[in-house]
Design a protein around this motif. Structure first.
Motif, PDB file in Angstrom:
ATOM      1  N   SER A  63     -14.547  13.067  -0.719  1.00  0.00           N
ATOM      2  CA  SER A  63     -13.432  12.572  -0.671  1.00  0.00           C
ATOM      3  C   SER A  63     -12.418  11.401  -0.068  1.00  0.00           C
ATOM      4  N   GLY A  64     -11.271  11.132  -0.589  1.00  0.00           N
ATOM      5  CA  GLY A  64     -11.165   9.880  -0.501  1.00  0.00           C
ATOM      6  C   GLY A  64     -10.279  10.030   1.104  1.00  0.00           C
ATOM      7  N   GLU A  65     -10.315   8.972   1.173  1.00  0.00           N
ATOM      8  CA  GLU A  65      -9.563   8.550   2.313  1.00  0.00           C
ATOM      9  C   GLU A  65      -8.188   7.215   2.400  1.00  0.00           C
ATOM     10  N   VAL A  66      -6.932   7.202   3.202  1.00  0.00           N
ATOM     11  CA  VAL A  66      -6.880   6.425   3.198  1.00  0.00           C
ATOM     12  C   VAL A  66      -6.243   6.563   4.718  1.00  0.00           C
ATOM     13  N   ALA A  67      -6.092   4.892   4.912  1.00  0.00           N
ATOM     14  CA  ALA A  67      -6.414   4.367   6.280  1.00  0.00           C
ATOM     15  C   ALA A  67      -5.155   3.543   7.021  1.00  0.00           C
ATOM     16  N   LEU A  68      -4.943   3.719   7.630  1.00  0.00           N
ATOM     17  CA  LEU A  68      -3.234   2.374   8.319  1.00  0.00           C
ATOM     18  C   LEU A  68      -4.102   1.288   9.726  1.00  0.00           C
ATOM     19  N   LYS A  69      -3.622   0.647   9.738  1.00  0.00           N
ATOM     20  CA  LYS A  69      -4.369  -0.172  10.960  1.00  0.00           C
ATOM     21  C   LYS A  69      -3.430  -0.719  11.469  1.00  0.00           C
ATOM     22  N   TYR A  70      -2.758  -0.993  12.448  1.00  0.00           N
ATOM     23  CA  TYR A  70      -2.197  -1.983  12.833  1.00  0.00           C
ATOM     24  C   TYR A  70      -2.889  -2.596  14.169  1.00  0.00           C
ATOM     25  N   LEU A  71      -3.016  -4.333  13.821  1.00  0.00           N
ATOM     26  CA  LEU A  71      -3.607  -4.773  14.743  1.00  0.00           C
ATOM     27  C   LEU A  71      -2.977  -6.051  15.449  1.00  0.00           C
ATOM     28  N   HIS A  72      -2.998  -6.000  16.404  1.00  0.00           N
ATOM     29  CA  HIS A  72      -2.012  -7.133  16.532  1.00  0.00           C
ATOM     30  C   HIS A  72      -3.722  -7.575  18.563  1.00  0.00           C
ATOM     31  N   TYR A  73      -3.608  -9.517  18.185  1.00  0.00           N
ATOM     32  CA  TYR A  73      -4.369 -10.050  19.051  1.00  0.00           C
ATOM     33  C   TYR A  73      -3.582 -11.334  19.796  1.00  0.00           C
ATOM     34  N   ASN A  74      -3.831 -12.521  20.785  1.00  0.00           N
ATOM     35  CA  ASN A  74      -3.217 -12.866  21.189  1.00  0.00           C
ATOM     36  C   ASN A  74      -4.291 -13.690  22.238  1.00  0.00           C
ATOM     37  N   ASP A  75      -5.001 -15.147  22.474  1.00  0.00           N
ATOM     38  CA  ASP A  75      -5.064 -15.874  22.912  1.00  0.00           C
ATOM     39  C   ASP A  75      -4.586 -16.938  23.882  1.00  0.00           C
TER      40      ASP A  75
END
Lengths: 82, 167, 379
Positions: free
Chosen positions: C33-45
């Protein structure tokens, strides 16, 4: 400026030692599964691949904050990350 | 003393290695051994199906193509039961609960057997999951299928028809 | 998010997982099967007294099985970066002016599946206003007859163009090639082990136009040994994923990375994964400590002008340090097709955490947080 641009014997030996360690580790309990015993290995968390977006994100961060990167596959490009 | 013990251990290890080496796979033409296993309620056996053509299937809940082979087996049984077909499907999940969940999802209208140790799979020398064996009325293995692909449906059905002697 | 009382769904979750890409033990078929994925990524240093970089990046992943023999995979990510970084060492006073940048990256991979092998061709591109990278890769996997062993081979090449907002005349480039050879072995019904060796060589511009003084060799090679071991604990239903990586490059840097993850299903729908990663590296041969020339002052080391070194860098990333990342990930498999995940990690980099040696002197600690929020749908 001695042989900075060739890998030291030490580095080669470390890689060889790692490979050897892998073989020994694998040899300890080598009992590969029969076709009907692969239920546990087919669980997604047991495969070497993981969450693709997670991996890309984390690899990208580490490659921009640490010197070492790569090792799990080929194909990534660089970035000008500060 | 210690040396002797080490040799004994080594010998025992070797023996175990020999015994646990892969059993020879049963090929077409061979006689299928009898199988007695717990079913949904009582013990089920291959022997009791003698005189009928048996589609013997090895499956597991974690096997992707098994989701496709189940509807196919239901369909075959429905179509050819009157001609003498039986479907006998052996589950090799380590945990019965995994098999039960699968069965709640994917209905099976054929004989089910449970072999959590995989002993029958070993006996047949199963090479991939699922694997299916078409057994003639005399209990001989006529055909072996490894894996299950949608495009194989027609040829498997043709083999079943041939084994049944339906004209 | 309350779990509906439908035990029937649980089975499909386990089974549907089989369709995930990367189920190494069945190389011969495209994912079902197919897949679609969304991600919100946050980074701080940050470092003490300075918030450095903040990155927000939405990303998308798509897996498309085209036929039982072909699949297509791709990701796209867009980073919005803002903040400041030190121009040398961890000096706050010398931090770059407030910058904001965007990075857009895409990669696409097509895979052909054979009876016992798969072949993948991948392209990727990453764009920033001062940096562009293009990469091409080809990978092959070959499975043994019993599907318990897979050989992994890969070659890759990348071509980067480097510019600088500080210097409009900077137009540099860099080319790298890498080769990877590895093997994945199912050692027992509960153990999967992988060993990979990667060798890379590159030439071109390696200096950092935003650091001062920074002149690096125009060639760089590295060798990496990676060992991975996944073990499943049947009684607990848990999996332990561990890896060790050794890295060495011609800048003189050796690095060790150990990472572990414990994947613990809590309910058939929810799993929690605590993780720990340890990292340590030695310094580049041309990295210099923050000890500056008495007359000229920072950022120049003593005798920089009277006797300039061939190669030099004040980049914290080339110093000797150790780092620890602790994290936790939650994955909720809402039904057979929908999945949500949350991952939070905290990273600390500290000179005196270097393993097997002393770290570089005079640098501030470095801290970072990574947060990921994801949603995926199988179809």
């Amino acid at each position: 400026m001695n042989a900075t641009y060739s890998f030291s014997t030490k580095a080669r030996m470390r890689v060889a030692a790692s490979a050897l360690a892998a073989l020994v580790l694998a040899g300890c309990a080598y009992n590969p599964p029969k076709p009907w015993e692969k239920g546990n290995l087919s669980k997604p968390e047991m495969t070497m691949a993981g969450d693709p977006l997670d991996q890309r994100f984390v690899e990208h961060i580490y490659s921009s904050k640490e010197n070492a990167s790569g090792g799990a596959g080929v194909g990534g490009g660089g970035c000008g990350c500060n | 003393m210690k040396m002797a013990r080490m040799f004994k251990l080594f010998g025992a290890g070797l023996l175990v290695a020999v015994l646990s080496s892969p059993a020879l796979a049963l090929d077409a033409g061979a006689r299928a051994p009898d199988i007695r296993l717990p079913g949904l309620k009582d013990l089920v056996s291959l022997e009791s199906l003698k005189g009928r053509v048996v589609y013997l299937d090895f499956w597991a809940s974690w096997c992707g193509p098994c989701r496709h082979s189940f509807p196919f087996m239901n369909q075959m049984l429905e179509k050819y039961r009157s001609n003498g077909l039986e479907v006998f499907a052996i589950n090799v999940d380590e945990k019965r609960s995994d098999a039960d969940r699968f069965l709640q999802e994917v209905p099976a209208r054929f004989t089910l057997a449970f072999d959590s140790k995989g002993e029958t799979a070993k006996l047949f020398g199963v090479k991939s999951m699922p694997s299916s064996y078409i057994l003639g009325r005399d209990g001989q293995i006529i055909e072996i299928h490894r894996g299950f692909r949608d495009e194989d449906r027609q040829s498997i059905e043709a083999q079943i028809v041939r084994a049944l002697g339906v004209h | 998010m309350a779990a509906t009382k439908k035990p029937t769904k649980y089975g499909s979750i386990a089974a549907a997982a089989l369709a995930l890409p990367g189920v190494v033990l069945h190389a011969e078929n495209a994912p079902e099967s197919g897949e679609v994925a969304l991600k919100y990524l946050h980074y701080n240093d940050s470092q003490p007294g300075l918030d450095r970089i903040t990155v927000s990046s939405p990303s998308i992943y798509l897996l498309l099985p085209i036929s039982p023999r072909w699949s297509l995979e791709g990701t796209a990510v867009s980073d919005a970066v803002s903040g400041a970084t030190p121009r040398y060492h961890t000096a706050i006073s010398g931090a770059s002016r407030h910058m904001s940048d965007e990075r857009h990256a895409v990669d696409v991979k097509v895979t052909r599946y054979q009876e016992r092998a798969s072949f993948s061709l991948g392209v990727s591109r990453s764009d920033e206003h001062d940096y562009t990278s293009n990469a091409l890769s080809f990978a092959v996997t070959i499975a043994s007859d019993d599907n318990n062993r897979t050989w992994n081979l890969g070659v890759g090449t990348s071509s980067d163009s480097i510019g600088s907002t500080n210097d409009a005349n900077l137009h540099e480039s860099r080319k790298t090639t890498e080769v990877m050879v590895g093997v994945t072995q199912a050692v027992t019904a509960n153990d999967l082990v992988q060993g990979n060796v990667t060798v890379s060589n590159g030439s071109g511009y390696y200096s950092d136009p935003y650091k001062e003084p920074d002149v690096r060799p125009n060639k760089r090679g590295h060798v990496i040994g990676l060992l991975r071991w996944n073990h499943h604990f049947s009684e607990l239903g848990a999996s332990l994923r561990t890896s060790y990586r050794y890295y060495h490059d011609t800048f003189g840097i050796s690095a060790h990375t150990i990472s572990t993850e414990w994947v613990q299903p809590i309910t058939p729908r929810l799993s929690v994964t605590p993780s720990l990663r340890l990292y340590s590296q030695s310094a580049a041969t041309f990295y210099f400590d923050p000890i500056y020339d008495k007359n000229v002052g920072a950022p120049y080391p003593p005798n920089y002008f009277s006797n300039p070194p061939t190669y030099i860098s004040p980049d914290q990333r080339l110093s000797a340090f150790g780092a620890v990342t602790g994290g936790i990930k939650f994955v909720l498999q809402a039904d057979a097709n929908w999945r949500a995940d949350l991952k939070v990690e905290h990273y600390v980099q500290q000179s005196n955490w270097r393993i097997g040696g002393s770290g570089s002197v005079g640098l501030d600690n470095f801290y970072a947080n990574f947060i990921q929020l994801g949603l995926s749908r199988r179809f």
